[in-house]
Design an enzyme around this catalytic site. Structure first.
Site, PDB file in Angstrom:
ATOM      1  N   GLU A   1      -9.748  -9.592  -7.999  1.00 61.25           N
ATOM      2  CA  GLU A   1      -8.745  -8.538  -7.817  1.00 61.25           C
ATOM      3  C   GLU A   1      -7.622  -8.661  -8.855  1.00 61.25           C
ATOM      4  OE1 GLU A   1      -7.806  -8.906  -3.642  1.00 61.25           O
ATOM      5  OE2 GLU A   1      -9.811  -8.216  -3.051  1.00 61.25           O
TER       6      GLU A   1
ATOM      7  N   ARG B   1      -1.769 -14.121   3.426  1.00 63.97           N
ATOM      8  CA  ARG B   1      -2.511 -13.486   4.527  1.00 63.97           C
ATOM      9  C   ARG B   1      -1.773 -13.735   5.850  1.00 63.97           C
ATOM     10  NH1 ARG B   1      -7.049 -10.107   3.786  1.00 63.97           N
ATOM     11  NH2 ARG B   1      -7.984 -10.988   5.667  1.00 63.97           N
TER      12      ARG B   1
ATOM     13  N   PHE C   1     -15.314   4.143   7.356  1.00 59.25           N
ATOM     14  CA  PHE C   1     -13.941   4.486   6.970  1.00 59.25           C
ATOM     15  C   PHE C   1     -13.722   4.428   5.456  1.00 59.25           C
ATOM     16  CE2 PHE C   1     -13.998  -0.075   8.118  1.00 59.25           C
ATOM     17  CZ  PHE C   1     -13.539  -0.648   6.929  1.00 59.25           C
TER      18      PHE C   1
ATOM     19  N   THR D   1      -5.401  -7.694  10.368  1.00 58.21           N
ATOM     20  CA  THR D   1      -5.683  -6.343   9.850  1.00 58.21           C
ATOM     21  C   THR D   1      -5.218  -5.261  10.820  1.00 58.21           C
ATOM     22  OG1 THR D   1      -7.654  -7.297   8.819  1.00 58.21           O
ATOM     23  CG2 THR D   1      -7.525  -4.895   8.909  1.00 58.21           C
TER      24      THR D   1
ATOM     25  N   HIS E   1      -1.767  -5.545   1.342  1.00 52.26           N
ATOM     26  CA  HIS E   1      -3.080  -6.123   1.090  1.00 52.26           C
ATOM     27  C   HIS E   1      -2.908  -7.531   0.546  1.00 52.26           C
ATOM     28  CE1 HIS E   1      -7.059  -6.882  -0.550  1.00 52.26           C
ATOM     29  NE2 HIS E   1      -6.446  -7.276  -1.655  1.00 52.26           N
TER      30      HIS E   1
ATOM     31  N   LYS F   1       0.840  -1.203   0.000  1.00 50.84           N
ATOM     32  CA  LYS F   1       0.000   0.000   0.000  1.00 50.84           C
ATOM     33  C   LYS F   1       0.880   1.260   0.000  1.00 50.84           C
ATOM     34  CE  LYS F   1      -3.834  -2.312   2.414  1.00 50.84           C
ATOM     35  NZ  LYS F   1      -4.745  -2.261   3.586  1.00 50.84           N
TER      36      LYS F   1
ATOM     37  N   ARG G   1       2.676  -6.891   9.247  1.00 52.20           N
ATOM     38  CA  ARG G   1       1.968  -5.824   9.969  1.00 52.20           C
ATOM     39  C   ARG G   1       2.481  -5.679  11.402  1.00 52.20           C
ATOM     40  NH1 ARG G   1      -3.869  -7.315   7.282  1.00 52.20           N
ATOM     41  NH2 ARG G   1      -3.805  -5.830   5.549  1.00 52.20           N
TER      42      ARG G   1
ATOM     43  N   ASN H   1      -1.824  -0.136   7.051  1.00 53.17           N
ATOM     44  CA  ASN H   1      -1.249  -1.410   7.484  1.00 53.17           C
ATOM     45  C   ASN H   1      -0.407  -2.104   6.404  1.00 53.17           C
ATOM     46  OD1 ASN H   1      -3.338  -2.224   5.871  1.00 53.17           O
ATOM     47  ND2 ASN H   1      -4.542  -3.148   7.509  1.00 53.17           N
TER      48      ASN H   1
ATOM     49  N   TYR I   1     -12.453  -2.051  -3.198  1.00 49.56           N
ATOM     50  CA  TYR I   1     -12.959  -2.084  -1.825  1.00 49.56           C
ATOM     51  C   TYR I   1     -14.488  -1.993  -1.752  1.00 49.56           C
ATOM     52  CZ  TYR I   1      -8.338  -1.875   0.406  1.00 49.56           C
ATOM     53  OH  TYR I   1      -7.067  -2.167   0.868  1.00 49.56           O
TER      54      TYR I   1
END
Ligand code: RTP
Ligand code: MG
Length: 138
Positions: free
Chosen positions: A126, A85, A57, A91, A115, A9, A102, A112, A49
């Site tokens: 995606e 993941r 948010f 998260t 993704h 990100k 993270r 964070n 998203y």
């Protein structure tokens, strides 16, 4: 063999974490079948998203994810979806397993660092959103 969509990100790119994160992926043994740096359009961000559209948010999330370059990746490997993941951690970095990306690099849920697709369906959607077929290795 499974493929997943992974992304560094804007906070991760801005903070110079790209090489470190790519090194973790390569040490793990995932094959990088797609890799590019890009700025995400608002349209792509809202699409990516879409599941969070009604969340408080959402606006902040779209501003953040379009606010600087990201590194978009397609990873291939056995159980790559859950495996990536796991490498990212939870998260909320406060709940992320020690040694995860993270846990090691982030302090807030809003920024964070990475993704990863959360299911086979998300991965397919995606990957199609971020990569043309010819941008991915066979
Ligand atoms: P991601 O989709 O980015 O891989 O993260 P995730 O699956 O672990 O988390 P998800 O529930 O899909 O949330 C997507 C991203 O939205 C931001 N978020 N902010 N302020 C908040 O309460 C909040 N909750 C989520 C995070 O950047 C999260 O990664
Ligand atoms: Mg998610």
């Amino acid at each position: 063999m499974e493929r997943t969509f992974a992304m560094i990100k804007p906070d991760g790119v801005r903070r110079g974490l790209t090489a470190d994160i790519l090194a973790r992926i390569q040490r793990k043994g995932y094959r990088l079948v797609g890799l590019k740096q890009m700025v995400i359009s608002r349209e792509t961000a809202e699409n990516h998203y879409a599941e969070h559209k009604e969340r408080p948010f959402f606006g902040e999330l779209v501003e953040f994810i379009t606010g600087g370059p990201v590194v978009a990746m397609a990873l291939e490997g056995e159980n790559a979806i859950l495996g990536w993941r796991g490498m990212m951690g939870a998260t909320n970095p406060a709940n992320a397993a020690p040694g995860s990306i993270r846990a090691d690099f982030a302090t807030t849920t809003g920024e964070n660092v990475t993704h990863g697709s959360d299911s086979a369906e998300s991965a397919e959607r995606e990957l199609g959103l971020f990569f043309k077929a010819e941008e991915l290795l066979k």
